[in-house]
Design a protein around this motif. Structure first.
Motif, mmCIF file in Angstrom:
data_model
loop_
_atom_site.group_PDB
_atom_site.id
_atom_site.type_symbol
_atom_site.label_atom_id
_atom_site.label_comp_id
_atom_site.label_asym_id
_atom_site.label_seq_id
_atom_site.Cartn_x
_atom_site.Cartn_y
_atom_site.Cartn_z
ATOM 1 N N GLY A 94 0.823 -1.191 0.000
ATOM 2 C CA GLY A 94 0.000 0.000 0.000
ATOM 3 C C GLY A 94 0.864 1.249 0.000
ATOM 4 O O GLY A 94 0.746 2.116 -0.864
ATOM 5 N N ILE A 95 1.763 1.343 1.002
ATOM 6 C CA ILE A 95 2.770 2.408 1.060
ATOM 7 C C ILE A 95 4.129 1.740 1.215
ATOM 8 O O ILE A 95 4.360 1.004 2.159
ATOM 9 C CB ILE A 95 2.524 3.368 2.235
ATOM 10 N N ASP A 96 5.032 2.020 0.286
ATOM 11 C CA ASP A 96 6.376 1.448 0.289
ATOM 12 C C ASP A 96 7.363 2.572 0.568
ATOM 13 O O ASP A 96 7.569 3.453 -0.271
ATOM 14 C CB ASP A 96 6.657 0.806 -1.071
ATOM 15 N N VAL A 97 7.938 2.571 1.779
ATOM 16 C CA VAL A 97 8.893 3.605 2.175
ATOM 17 C C VAL A 97 10.298 3.014 2.070
ATOM 18 O O VAL A 97 10.683 2.160 2.871
ATOM 19 C CB VAL A 97 8.616 4.106 3.603
ATOM 20 N N ASP A 98 11.050 3.453 1.083
ATOM 21 C CA ASP A 98 12.420 3.001 0.871
ATOM 22 C C ASP A 98 13.359 4.142 1.229
ATOM 23 O O ASP A 98 13.511 5.108 0.478
ATOM 24 C CB ASP A 98 12.640 2.580 -0.582
ATOM 25 N N PHE A 99 13.988 4.050 2.410
ATOM 26 C CA PHE A 99 14.907 5.076 2.882
ATOM 27 C C PHE A 99 14.226 6.446 2.871
ATOM 28 O O PHE A 99 14.726 7.413 2.299
ATOM 29 C CB PHE A 99 16.201 5.065 2.067
ATOM 30 N N GLY A 100 13.065 6.480 3.512
ATOM 31 C CA GLY A 100 12.321 7.713 3.687
ATOM 32 C C GLY A 100 11.831 7.825 5.114
ATOM 33 O O GLY A 100 12.025 6.930 5.935
ATOM 34 N N GLY A 101 11.172 8.967 5.425
ATOM 35 C CA GLY A 101 10.661 9.197 6.759
ATOM 36 C C GLY A 101 9.369 9.999 6.742
ATOM 37 O O GLY A 101 9.315 11.108 7.277
ATOM 38 N N SER A 126 2.651 -6.196 1.940
ATOM 39 C CA SER A 126 2.324 -5.560 3.204
ATOM 40 C C SER A 126 1.542 -4.271 2.989
ATOM 41 O O SER A 126 1.728 -3.572 1.991
ATOM 42 C CB SER A 126 3.597 -5.232 3.988
ATOM 43 N N GLY A 127 0.682 -3.945 3.977
ATOM 44 C CA GLY A 127 -0.002 -2.669 3.920
ATOM 45 C C GLY A 127 0.980 -1.515 3.878
ATOM 46 O O GLY A 127 0.901 -0.629 3.027
ATOM 47 N N ILE A 128 1.941 -1.521 4.827
ATOM 48 C CA ILE A 128 3.012 -0.517 4.863
ATOM 49 C C ILE A 128 4.342 -1.243 5.022
ATOM 50 O O ILE A 128 4.462 -2.152 5.837
ATOM 51 C CB ILE A 128 2.835 0.466 6.027
ATOM 52 N N VAL A 129 5.343 -0.814 4.260
ATOM 53 C CA VAL A 129 6.710 -1.305 4.411
ATOM 54 C C VAL A 129 7.610 -0.114 4.697
ATOM 55 O O VAL A 129 7.583 0.885 3.975
ATOM 56 C CB VAL A 129 7.186 -2.038 3.145
ATOM 57 N N LEU A 130 8.389 -0.216 5.768
ATOM 58 C CA LEU A 130 9.388 0.799 6.107
ATOM 59 C C LEU A 130 10.758 0.151 6.024
ATOM 60 O O LEU A 130 11.069 -0.755 6.801
ATOM 61 C CB LEU A 130 9.166 1.340 7.523
ATOM 62 N N VAL A 131 11.579 0.586 5.093
ATOM 63 C CA VAL A 131 12.894 -0.006 4.877
ATOM 64 C C VAL A 131 13.960 1.081 4.979
ATOM 65 O O VAL A 131 13.898 2.093 4.272
ATOM 66 C CB VAL A 131 12.979 -0.687 3.502
ATOM 67 N N GLY A 132 14.924 0.887 5.870
ATOM 68 C CA GLY A 132 16.085 1.758 5.939
ATOM 69 C C GLY A 132 15.919 2.945 6.867
ATOM 70 O O GLY A 132 14.814 3.394 7.168
ATOM 71 N N ASN A 133 17.045 3.451 7.345
ATOM 72 C CA ASN A 133 17.072 4.598 8.242
ATOM 73 C C ASN A 133 16.975 5.901 7.461
ATOM 74 O O ASN A 133 17.449 6.011 6.329
ATOM 75 C CB ASN A 133 18.351 4.598 9.068
ATOM 76 N N TYR A 134 16.356 6.891 8.097
ATOM 77 C CA TYR A 134 16.185 8.201 7.471
ATOM 78 C C TYR A 134 15.938 9.203 8.583
ATOM 79 O O TYR A 134 15.449 8.864 9.659
ATOM 80 C CB TYR A 134 14.986 8.176 6.518
ATOM 81 N N LEU A 159 2.220 -4.448 8.615
ATOM 82 C CA LEU A 159 3.359 -3.533 8.589
ATOM 83 C C LEU A 159 4.642 -4.335 8.703
ATOM 84 O O LEU A 159 4.774 -5.206 9.567
ATOM 85 C CB LEU A 159 3.271 -2.556 9.773
ATOM 86 N N LEU A 160 5.594 -4.035 7.850
ATOM 87 C CA LEU A 160 6.920 -4.628 7.907
ATOM 88 C C LEU A 160 7.946 -3.517 8.058
ATOM 89 O O LEU A 160 7.955 -2.557 7.283
ATOM 90 C CB LEU A 160 7.220 -5.428 6.642
ATOM 91 N N MET A 161 8.800 -3.638 9.073
ATOM 92 C CA MET A 161 9.918 -2.707 9.263
ATOM 93 C C MET A 161 11.224 -3.467 9.116
ATOM 94 O O MET A 161 11.415 -4.508 9.748
ATOM 95 C CB MET A 161 9.843 -2.051 10.641
ATOM 96 N N TRP A 162 12.110 -2.917 8.302
ATOM 97 C CA TRP A 162 13.426 -3.525 8.099
ATOM 98 C C TRP A 162 14.465 -2.404 8.212
ATOM 99 O O TRP A 162 14.549 -1.537 7.351
ATOM 100 C CB TRP A 162 13.517 -4.192 6.730
#
Length: 205
Positions: A94-101, A126-134, A159-162
């Motif tokens: 749904g929302i794919d966050v790749d090295f964002g905040g 996944s509904g939301i994926v958070l990948v990487g620090n930002y 939700l998946l956080m990596w």
């Protein structure tokens, strides 16, 4: 501010770094951005800040894309504000966050589901994926994340956080999310520390 009249808009939309508020005149149920499956429906990937705001739309992907055309509803590589949207029926995240905040607040994220064999990458479904620090870290607050179904071998249906350190996950509802071949129907997190997960409601995951 860009004020958008009700209707269905068949297009993909990139903020291109602009510090603008794009808002619907009559709310998400009446204002639909229908992606064509060739890229993410909405993209933030050019150093947007909290002053780049998406507010009040239905964001949905195509129903049956070809295996080479799986994209998320919203792709984030910066720090925008995503408010009061219905993000539904997308064949990847749904929302794919790749090295964002981003700030993700007040949205309904539902019916993310794919039966493809990995065209979305490792984090499919996944509904939301958070990948990487930002910096700033991602804030996910006051959302309803419901009926998102993993269909490949990975974790985190809702939700998946990596490696998404310092993320704040607060006051959300996680319901009816599943990972048929993985773990963590509601939330899964790996290689992430200093996070806050507080005041959320989990049921039927």
């Amino acid at each position: 501010t860009v004020l958008v009249a009700p209707g269905t808009y068949s297009e993909n939309f990139n903020f291109k770094g602009k510090a603008i508020t794009v808002v619907s005149a009559e709310g998400a149920a009446n204002t639909i951005i229908q992606g064509d499956g060739t890229t993410a429906v909405v993209t933030f990937d050019q150093s947007e800040t909290r002053n780049s705001v998406l507010n009040g739309f239905t964001i949905q992907g195509v129903s049956n894309p070809s295996p080479s055309e799986y994209y998320p509803g919203v792709l984030v590589g910066s720090a925008p504000t995503i408010l009061n949207n219905i993000i539904t029926n997308n064949p990847c995240n749904g929302i794919d966050v790749d090295f964002g905040g981003p700030l993700i607040q007040g949205n309904v994220i539902s019916n993310t589901n794919t039966s493809n064999n990995g065209s979305c990458g490792s984090f499919t479904g996944s509904g939301i994926v958070l990948v990487g620090n930002y910096s700033p870290a991602s804030i996910v607050i006051g959302n309803t994340i419901i009926h998102n179904q993993h269909a490949v071998d990975y974790d985190g249906g809702g939700l998946l956080m990596w490696a998404a350190e310092h993320s704040v996950i607060e006051s959300n509802v996680f319901a009816e999310n599943a990972t048929p071949t993985g773990e963590g129907g509601g939330i899964a997190t790996f290689n992430s520390d200093a996070m806050i997960i507080a005041k959320n409601l989990f049921y039927a995951n």
